[in-house]
Design a protein around this motif. Structure first.
Motif, short mmCIF file in Angstrom:
data_model
loop_
_atom_site.label_atom_id
_atom_site.label_comp_id
_atom_site.label_asym_id
_atom_site.label_seq_id
_atom_site.Cartn_x
_atom_site.Cartn_y
_atom_site.Cartn_z
N PHE A 1 7.02 -6.41 2.54
CA PHE A 1 7.87 -7.23 3.31
C PHE A 1 9.28 -6.56 2.37
O PHE A 1 9.53 -6.17 1.88
N THR A 2 10.54 -6.03 3.81
CA THR A 2 11.47 -5.77 3.25
C THR A 2 12.61 -6.50 3.75
O THR A 2 12.14 -7.61 4.55
N THR B 1 8.15 1.83 4.03
CA THR B 1 7.54 0.80 5.18
C THR B 1 6.63 0.90 6.10
O THR B 1 5.36 1.14 6.00
N MET B 2 7.07 2.14 7.03
CA MET B 2 5.49 2.70 8.26
C MET B 2 4.36 3.53 7.83
O MET B 2 3.52 2.90 7.29
N ARG C 1 8.90 -4.52 -0.91
CA ARG C 1 7.80 -4.66 -2.07
C ARG C 1 6.56 -5.04 -0.95
O ARG C 1 6.62 -5.43 0.73
N PHE C 2 5.31 -3.96 -1.91
CA PHE C 2 3.76 -4.35 -1.49
C PHE C 2 3.29 -4.58 -1.56
O PHE C 2 2.76 -4.05 -3.51
N GLY C 3 1.80 -4.23 -1.60
CA GLY C 3 0.65 -4.47 -2.53
C GLY C 3 -0.19 -4.74 -1.77
O GLY C 3 -0.52 -4.21 0.11
N ASP C 4 -1.85 -4.82 -1.98
CA ASP C 4 -3.15 -4.80 -1.37
C ASP C 4 -2.95 -7.17 -0.64
O ASP C 4 -4.03 -7.16 -0.11
N GLN C 5 -1.93 -7.87 -0.82
CA GLN C 5 -2.46 -8.93 -0.92
C GLN C 5 -1.17 -9.54 0.17
O GLN C 5 0.03 -8.76 0.44
N THR C 6 -0.97 -10.56 0.62
CA THR C 6 -0.12 -10.46 1.61
C THR C 6 1.47 -11.41 0.77
O THR C 6 0.72 -12.08 -0.14
N ILE D 1 4.36 -4.36 -5.82
CA ILE D 1 5.48 -3.64 -6.22
C ILE D 1 6.87 -3.76 -5.94
O ILE D 1 6.58 -3.53 -4.38
N LEU D 2 8.03 -3.88 -6.17
CA LEU D 2 9.39 -3.57 -4.94
C LEU D 2 9.88 -2.46 -5.78
O LEU D 2 10.42 -2.71 -6.43
N VAL D 3 10.77 -1.66 -4.50
CA VAL D 3 11.30 -0.90 -4.66
C VAL D 3 12.43 -1.18 -3.18
O VAL D 3 12.71 -1.70 -2.21
N ARG D 4 13.96 -1.13 -4.62
CA ARG D 4 14.80 -1.22 -3.52
C ARG D 4 15.77 0.18 -3.56
O ARG D 4 16.30 1.08 -4.93
#
Lengths: 585, 269
Positions: free
Chosen positions: A35-36, A24-25, A54-59, A4-7
């Motif tokens: 990844f910011t 992020t934290m 941008r975040f998720g459960d994979q790299t 998911i990407l949040v801006r």
């Protein structure tokens, strides 16, 4: 799970970075990968600012392209960022300011009113917005509350209470006005590994300290200044000294002086500062003194784009010198590599007694990424070769040896007295202008770099073993290229990637092996002239295609994918007898 | 290695004074580092039997600072010329002064660019007619003592190559001084700008009754139009040195690298 990407967009000073950091934290503590990416104006206050995570459960490999959620604190932010919102994305906006139009779900939140009248603190608008995002994604509220206490605790209980109240108010608003869009839920995950989340600047600073750096001299410059600031705070705890010098020349001169006196020493700067340092770097090559210089590249030339990214300093890093002054140039690919390759930077500097330039850039310097709690034993620390008691009896500082490395005496060592000099010198260290001496000593210095090109572990290969297209990249483009390669393979293209973590000398064996395994070569980098391509051409003389971008922004994986598709198409055309189109820009 | 200076060069006398000062102080050569920039004076470290560092033009002070911070136990002596220290490297002088870094800076002032064969330097008199100043020097000459006093250098003295014993004593005093000590060493260039006759007439010892802690008096002495005073103009032994400040900061943290690494990483977890 998909990522998911949040801006979040607004004005500088509206607390965008602060709420973005907390988000992020919170995700990192819940064991998600993040990844910011952020942009900010070159001015101190005002001007548009943006933070995205941008975040998720994979790299997560790159900053991502299209936002799932866009939070805008004002109309200008909407105007600047709505194009980056997915057509079916979620827009969080302030209805008092404007009425947005688009295919996305426009979700009105009276941010100003909730902050000003509900919480009675207009500046908590960013926390209200964070509360909205947290509820929409079902983030752990306890984690966010804990983070707010940690972050604002120093400012007093009242400030903590107001921020918590704002966070709750945003969350409750969502409870009363549910969003239509279906979004993944980000409840805390179980993880066997402890994680950290830090920026490139932070990671390389930790790496430097763990490598044994005990002197730092530096002059503030965007985007490297946080390294100086962090060193000022941390290095004394490890017995090290930090000096904010009067300019970049003094910084590198003091680093060379401290290293001569036996300390591991470094400086950090950006392109304009590195330009000032090149004379001293030649001295460090000539006098064979280890030193590490971080260049967090920004857009150039000249003052250029001070707060934006570019990979424009490769030529300066490799060739910036008078005379033959070879040095080592490293280029880490992500935040975790900033830490481990910084240890390598010190190791190479110490082992080969020569300058090492560590090329990051604004995007890598400021982006934050999660990675597994560092294991410092992964890269054992190497110290410089000191003369033995026997060698000190008849000591020659610049003794010719098979690998070009001579034992280096440190002031205080009995029998080791010598004068380090930027003049050409004999094995004893005495100035000498005998023609043959310059040849022999130039060869000695060049030979050390030759040895470096045989060091292992400075490339990374991804994708197929044999491929139609091989992409070569360097430094912070690693993730975006890898993401594009993965997408391309999924779409049936035949692609492989070789990422260089050392750009000078080129890791020749790895490169040759890679070139033999691909049919076409694409060199992708973030500058206009194609500087790696030029360096590559000077060595390999084979046709290449280039993908360059010069906008002050990182690559989007989609841009690289498009180029791979285009090349694939032209490869098919070539098979039909048409000439392979190549261009070297 | 034998000095490569021209016969009669003032730098021989300065080197000689330095030998004698180091001998008198009974310093072990392995704990002494002589740092220089480039130019005629830049060669000096190569002629001293200690550790030496011959760097690039103008950067002697930040280099020497790095050496001193790198190993505070070393005796660090910085040498440079008038061009090295006041033209290209002029920006480093005030910062070495405000840090009060504990090094001794000897400026070998020959009022000329010697190694590039005779162009005017920042201390060359306006009346000098040379290859780069056929009609005289357009700018007024800088006065290193005035600058050192203005920058609040904690030890300011002037010696002369024509008076080796006195110069030796100043060096001993400067090296013993705790903090940044500046010694302006008049060192004539007999080839391009022979100032021996000029200095011979003008140099005058600072009277023994003068008090070197009196900054106002020091400022009067350098402005005297009729004399070029030799001796200690100013001395302040009360100031903290840069290394002491660093030591105090580091001293707040009892050695425990493992603990600090853990704390550092926990900030990001």
């Amino acid at each position: 799970m998909k990522d998911i990407l949040v801006r979040i967009g607004g004005d500088g000073g509206e607390g965008i970075i602060s709420s973005g950091d907390l988000l992020t934290m919170a995700l990192a503590r819940s064991n998600y990968e993040v990844f910011t990416f952020r942009t900010f104006p070159a001015e101190i206050k005002g001007g548009p600012a943006m933070f995205q995570v941008r975040f998720g459960d994979q790299t997560i490999l790159s900053q991502g392209h299209q936002a799932d959620i866009l939070v805008t604190l004002n109309e200008e932010a909407f105007r600047l960022h709505h194009a980056a919102l997915k057509p079916d994305g979620l827009l969080v906006y302030e209805p008092a300011h404007y009425k947005p139009e688009g295919s996305f779900e426009a979700y009105a939140v009276p941010l100003d009113e909730i902050a000003s009248h509900g919480v009675k603190s207009a500046i908590t608008k960013n926390m209200v917005a964070l509360g909205v995002v947290a509820r929409v994604l079902d983030l752990s509220f306890e984690t966010l509350e804990q983070l707010i206490r940690e972050r604002f605790g120093k400012k007093g209980d009242a400030v903590v209470a107001k921020n918590l109240e704002a966070l709750k108010a945003g969350s409750e608003f969502v409870a009363q006005h549910p969003v239509k869009k279906q979004l993944p839920v980000f409840a805390p995950l179980e993880s066997s590994h402890k994680h950290v989340v830090m920026s490139g600047n932070e990671a390389l600073t930790v790496g430097a300290i763990s490598a044994g750096c005990r002197y730092f001299g530096g002059y503030p410059i965007t985007p490297a200044s946080d390294i100086l600031e962090l060193m000022e705070r941390e290095l004394p705890k490890f017995g090290g000294a930090v000096v904010q010098t009067e300019d970049e020349i003094a910084a590198i001169a003091s680093v060379i002086g401290a290293s001569f006196a036996g300390k591991k020493a470094m400086t950090a700067t950006s392109g304009p500062g590195l330009a000032l340092m090149v004379e001293e770097l030649g001295l460090a090559t000539m006098a064979e003194i280890p030193c590490v210089v971080v260049d967090a590249q920004r857009g150039g030339p000249s003052t250029g784009l001070p707060t934006k990214m570019e990979q424009g300093d490769l030529n300066l890093a490799v060739y910036g010198a008078h005379g033959d002054a070879p040095r080592i140039v490293l280029a880490p690919g992500d935040v975790e590599e900033c830490l481990y390759y910084m240890i390598q930077a010190f190791n190479l500097a110490e082992k080969y007694q020569t300058p090492v330039i560590f090329l990051t850039d604004q995007s890598l310097a400021h982006r934050t990424q999660t990675y597994v709690w560092p294991d410092f034993s992964r890269v054992p620390v190497i110290n410089r070769l000191l003369p033995s008691e026997a060698e000190l009896k008849e000591y020659d500082r610049y003794k010719i040896t098979p690998d070009g490395i001579s034992p280096m005496a440190i002031p205080g060592m009995k029998g080791g007295c010598y004068a380090a000099t930027g003049l050409e010198h004999t094995e004893e260290g005495f100035p000498s202008f005998v023609p043959k001496t310059h040849t022999i000593m130039s060869a000695k210095r060049a030979q050390k770099i030759e040895e470096v090109s045989r060091e292992k572990g400075f490339t990374a290969r991804f994708g197929e073993k044999q491929a139609k297209i091989g992409v070569i990249g360097w430094g912070s483009t690693q993730g975006a290229i890898r993401e594009a390669v993965e997408m391309a393979i999924q779409q049936g293209l035949s692609v492989a990637q070789l990422q260089l973590k050392m750009v000078y000398p080129l890791p020749e064996a790895d490169l040759l092996e890679f070139l033999q395994s691909v049919e076409q070569v694409l060199i992708a980098e973030l500058n206009y002239m194609g500087q790696l391509n030029q360096l590559f051409q000077s060595k390999f003389l084979i046709p290449t295609q280039t993908l360059t971008k010069c906008e002050g922004l990182p690559f989007f994986a989609e841009e690289i994918l498009a180029k791979l598709k285009e090349m694939s198409g032209s490869a098919k055309a070539a098979a039909q007898g048409e000439r392979l189109a190549t261009h070297n820009r | 290695m034998k000095p490569t200076w021209c016969p009669g060069c003032g730098d021989f006398a300065v080197l000689n004074a330095l030998y004698q000062a180091l001998a008198a102080l009974d310093l072990d050569p392995k704990n002494v580092v002589v740092v220089s920039g480039i130019g005629c004076s830049g060669r000096l470290p190569i002629f001293v039997n200690s550790y030496g560092f011959h760097g690039v033009h103008g950067r002697v002070l930040p280099t020497a600072m790095g050496v001193k911070i790198g190993n505070p136990k070393l005796t660090v002596i910085a040498v440079g010329g008038d061009g090295d220290g006041l033209a290209i490297g002029g920006g480093h002088f005030p910062h070495a002064a405000r840090r009060n870094i504990d090094i001794t800076y000897i400026m070998l002032d020959n009022n000329i660019y010697g190694l590039t064969k005779g162009q005017a330097s920042p201390t060359t008199l306006q009346s000098f007619q040379g290859k780069s100043s056929p009609y005289g020097v357009a700018e007024e000459n800088l006065n290193p003592i005035a600058l050192a006093l203005a920058y609040d250098v904690s030890f300011v003295a002037r010696g002369y190559a024509g008076q080796i014993k006195h110069l030796t004593d100043l060096m001993i005093e400067g090296i013993n001084h705790k903090g940044f000590s500046f010694i302006h060493a008049l060192s004539p260039c007999v080839v391009f700008n022979d100032t021996y006759p000029y200095y011979g007439k003008k140099v005058t010892p600072i009277a023994p009754y003068e008090n070197p802690s009196n900054k106002m008096r020091a400022l009067e002495l350098w402005q005297d139009k009729h004399h070029i005073f030799l001796g200690t103009f100013y001395k302040d032994e009360t100031r903290q040195t840069f290394n002491e400040r660093i030591r105090d900061i580091i001293g707040q943290f009892p050695r425990d690298d493992e603990k600090y690494f853990k704390e550092l990483l926990n900030r990001y977890a």
